[in-house]
Design a protein around this motif. Structure first.
Motif, short mmCIF file in Angstrom:
data_model
loop_
_atom_site.label_atom_id
_atom_site.label_comp_id
_atom_site.label_asym_id
_atom_site.label_seq_id
_atom_site.Cartn_x
_atom_site.Cartn_y
_atom_site.Cartn_z
N LYS A 24 -16.96 -26.62 34.31
CA LYS A 24 -17.70 -27.86 34.11
C LYS A 24 -17.44 -28.44 32.72
O LYS A 24 -17.31 -29.65 32.56
CB LYS A 24 -19.20 -27.63 34.29
CG LYS A 24 -19.63 -27.46 35.73
CD LYS A 24 -21.13 -27.26 35.84
CE LYS A 24 -21.90 -28.49 35.41
NZ LYS A 24 -23.37 -28.33 35.58
N LEU A 27 -14.06 -30.06 32.74
CA LEU A 27 -14.12 -31.28 33.54
C LEU A 27 -14.86 -32.38 32.79
O LEU A 27 -14.49 -33.56 32.87
CB LEU A 27 -14.81 -30.99 34.88
CG LEU A 27 -14.88 -32.14 35.89
CD1 LEU A 27 -13.48 -32.63 36.23
CD2 LEU A 27 -15.60 -31.69 37.15
N SER A 28 -15.89 -32.00 32.02
CA SER A 28 -16.65 -33.00 31.26
C SER A 28 -15.77 -33.68 30.21
O SER A 28 -15.91 -34.87 29.96
CB SER A 28 -17.87 -32.36 30.59
OG SER A 28 -17.51 -31.55 29.49
N LEU A 30 -12.53 -34.24 30.48
CA LEU A 30 -11.66 -35.17 31.20
C LEU A 30 -12.42 -36.41 31.63
O LEU A 30 -11.94 -37.55 31.48
CB LEU A 30 -11.05 -34.47 32.41
CG LEU A 30 -10.07 -33.32 32.12
CD1 LEU A 30 -9.67 -32.63 33.41
CD2 LEU A 30 -8.85 -33.83 31.38
N LEU A 31 -13.63 -36.21 32.18
CA LEU A 31 -14.43 -37.34 32.63
C LEU A 31 -14.87 -38.22 31.46
O LEU A 31 -14.89 -39.46 31.58
CB LEU A 31 -15.67 -36.83 33.39
CG LEU A 31 -15.41 -36.27 34.79
CD1 LEU A 31 -16.68 -35.66 35.35
CD2 LEU A 31 -14.89 -37.36 35.72
N SER A 32 -15.20 -37.60 30.35
CA SER A 32 -15.61 -38.37 29.18
C SER A 32 -14.49 -39.27 28.70
O SER A 32 -14.70 -40.44 28.34
CB SER A 32 -16.04 -37.43 28.04
OG SER A 32 -17.20 -36.71 28.40
N PHE A 34 -11.99 -40.40 30.52
CA PHE A 34 -11.78 -41.43 31.54
C PHE A 34 -12.82 -42.54 31.41
O PHE A 34 -12.48 -43.73 31.40
CB PHE A 34 -11.85 -40.79 32.93
CG PHE A 34 -11.98 -41.77 34.06
CD1 PHE A 34 -10.90 -42.53 34.48
CD2 PHE A 34 -13.20 -41.97 34.69
CE1 PHE A 34 -11.01 -43.45 35.50
CE2 PHE A 34 -13.33 -42.88 35.73
CZ PHE A 34 -12.23 -43.62 36.13
N TYR A 35 -14.09 -42.16 31.30
CA TYR A 35 -15.16 -43.16 31.25
C TYR A 35 -15.17 -43.94 29.93
O TYR A 35 -15.56 -45.11 29.90
CB TYR A 35 -16.52 -42.51 31.49
CG TYR A 35 -16.81 -42.26 32.95
CD1 TYR A 35 -16.92 -43.32 33.84
CD2 TYR A 35 -17.00 -40.96 33.43
CE1 TYR A 35 -17.20 -43.09 35.19
CE2 TYR A 35 -17.28 -40.72 34.76
CZ TYR A 35 -17.38 -41.79 35.64
OH TYR A 35 -17.65 -41.57 36.97
N LYS A 38 -12.83 -46.67 30.43
CA LYS A 38 -13.42 -47.62 31.37
C LYS A 38 -14.48 -48.49 30.69
O LYS A 38 -14.51 -49.71 30.87
CB LYS A 38 -14.04 -46.84 32.53
CG LYS A 38 -14.39 -47.70 33.74
CD LYS A 38 -14.79 -46.81 34.91
CE LYS A 38 -15.04 -47.66 36.15
NZ LYS A 38 -15.40 -46.82 37.32
N TRP A 225 -27.59 -43.41 34.49
CA TRP A 225 -26.34 -44.15 34.57
C TRP A 225 -26.62 -45.64 34.74
O TRP A 225 -27.66 -46.04 35.25
CB TRP A 225 -25.51 -43.67 35.77
CG TRP A 225 -24.83 -42.36 35.55
CD1 TRP A 225 -25.42 -41.19 35.14
CD2 TRP A 225 -23.45 -42.07 35.71
NE1 TRP A 225 -24.49 -40.19 35.04
CE2 TRP A 225 -23.26 -40.69 35.39
CE3 TRP A 225 -22.34 -42.82 36.09
CZ2 TRP A 225 -22.02 -40.08 35.44
CZ3 TRP A 225 -21.10 -42.19 36.16
CH2 TRP A 225 -20.95 -40.84 35.83
N VAL A 244 -21.76 -36.49 30.34
CA VAL A 244 -21.62 -36.23 31.77
C VAL A 244 -21.78 -34.75 32.04
O VAL A 244 -21.56 -33.90 31.16
CB VAL A 244 -20.25 -36.72 32.31
CG1 VAL A 244 -20.17 -38.23 32.33
CG2 VAL A 244 -19.11 -36.12 31.50
N LEU A 245 -22.17 -34.42 33.27
CA LEU A 245 -22.29 -33.04 33.75
C LEU A 245 -23.22 -32.18 32.90
O LEU A 245 -23.06 -30.97 32.81
CB LEU A 245 -20.90 -32.38 33.84
CG LEU A 245 -19.88 -33.07 34.76
CD1 LEU A 245 -18.56 -32.31 34.75
CD2 LEU A 245 -20.43 -33.18 36.17
#
Length: 348
Positions: A24, A27-28, A30-32, A34-35, A38, A225, A244-245
């Motif tokens: 996790k 993954l957090s 990577l998601l951070s 990405f977002y 964005k 969110w 995230v997460l």
């Protein structure tokens, strides 16, 4: 093994350190990333005529004796309007709020809903998001204290392209006070605190965005969110790091802004709080074990909010004078005596 804290934060829920945790965590990251890209590419609506820059929404029950200090403090740090939801109060809250309502500072909504905190927040967004740029969701025992800025709005200016900003709690204990003189200030009386900030806090919502569909549990208060043109967007924290997460990327102890959470106050006030129930949860967990848990972690002191005390005292005095002129009851509070006592204690 469960970890209760990291270098900078105490976890509200201890984290189990196992393979799932590290997956996790990775993954957090990577998601951070990405977002964050964005968020920087989205240009939300901004050209709107709004009455206020920063407002606060709060639900209260039998907290009349705290309302004046809470309102006057937040006026100093730049809150321009208050949406206050009365939840079954039987005390004399109207005598405190009426001058603020008459001046247009407070919008009072009667909200006779059991465990009505989340529904009150939703109602506030639905009704008032077109009046104000930012809505902060906090309680009457929470004080938003800017540290690197003087005003909340100045701090939030850098987050124009963020839907939600999470501001972290610092928990305060009773400072050894069993019975507090109600003529003293909450913000001056309680300075003992936990060493680290909590990894949860409260949210400031940017109304240039929409709210995402409801989340479960109490996540509405602590983690939320946003949404823009059907794209769900995560919150950021006070360092503009995407959260995230369940991970809160914090790399320093120096918070640019904090929420002083006077969760227990004095022992007699805590006992009063325990009796009145909770606006969010059916089960009231405010027992003596909870009190002592917060007390024993309060081994440090935080005086960030003290830089506002002189102005706060003068403004409270002025509010009483205005109330007298307008026909309300008037009781003079002598702050200098308590201030002198505290100064001597610190000098010793």
């Amino acid at each position: 093994m469960k970890k209760k804290e990291n270098k900078h934060l105490i976890f509200d829920n201890p984290k189990k350190i196992d393979l799932k945790f590290f997956i996790k965590l990775a993954l957090s990251f990577l998601l951070s990333f990405f977002y964050k890209i964005k968020l920087n590419l989205i240009f939300p609506r901004e050209k709107r005529t709004l009455k206020y820059k920063v407002s606060i929404c709060a639900i209260f029950k039998n907290e009349a004796k705290y309302l004046r200090e809470w309102i006057e403090f937040h006026k100093i740090v730049g809150v321009e309007h208050f949406y206050l939801y009365n939840n079954f109060s039987t005390d004399d809250y109207l005598s405190v709020l009426t001058p603020y309502i008459d001046s247009g500072l407070v919008t009072l909504i009667d909200w006779p809903v059991m465990q009505g905190q989340m529904s009150a927040y939703r109602n506030c967004v639905e009704r008032f998001q077109n009046e104000t740029q930012w809505i902060g969701f906090i309680d009457i025992d929470e004080f938003v204290c800017p540290n690197s800025f003087d005003k909340i709005g100045d701090f939030l200016e850098q987050f124009k392209k963020r839907p939600i900003v999470i501001v972290y709690w610092r928990y305060f204990g009773s400072s050894g006070i069993l019975e507090r003189d109600e003529n003293t200030l909450v913000t001056e009386s309680f300075f003992s605190c936990w060493e680290k900030y909590a990894d949860i806090g409260k949210c400031f919502y940017n109304t240039n965005y929409d709210y995402a569909p409801d989340l479960k549990g109490n996540e509405w208060m602590h983690y939320r969110w946003g949404k823009y043109k059907n794209q769900k967007l995560p919150p950021v924290n006070v360092f503009d790091n995407v959260c995230v997460l369940g991970f809160n990327p914090v790399g320093t102890d120096k918070m640019p802004i904090q929420i002083n959470h006077y969760v227990v106050k004095s022992l007699n006030e805590y006992k009063e709080k325990s009796k009145k129930g909770d606006a969010c949860f059916k089960e009231n967990g405010h027992n003596m074990s909870y009190f002592y848990e917060h007390e024993r972690k309060s081994q440090f002191a935080d005086f960030h909010i003290f830089r506002y005390l002189s102005e706060l005292k003068l403004n409270i005095e002025e509010s009483y004078k205005l109330e007298k002129i307008n026909g309300g009851g008037y009781t003079r509070i002598v702050f200098s005596k308590h201030c002198a006592i505290f100064q001597k204690r610190r000098a010793a």
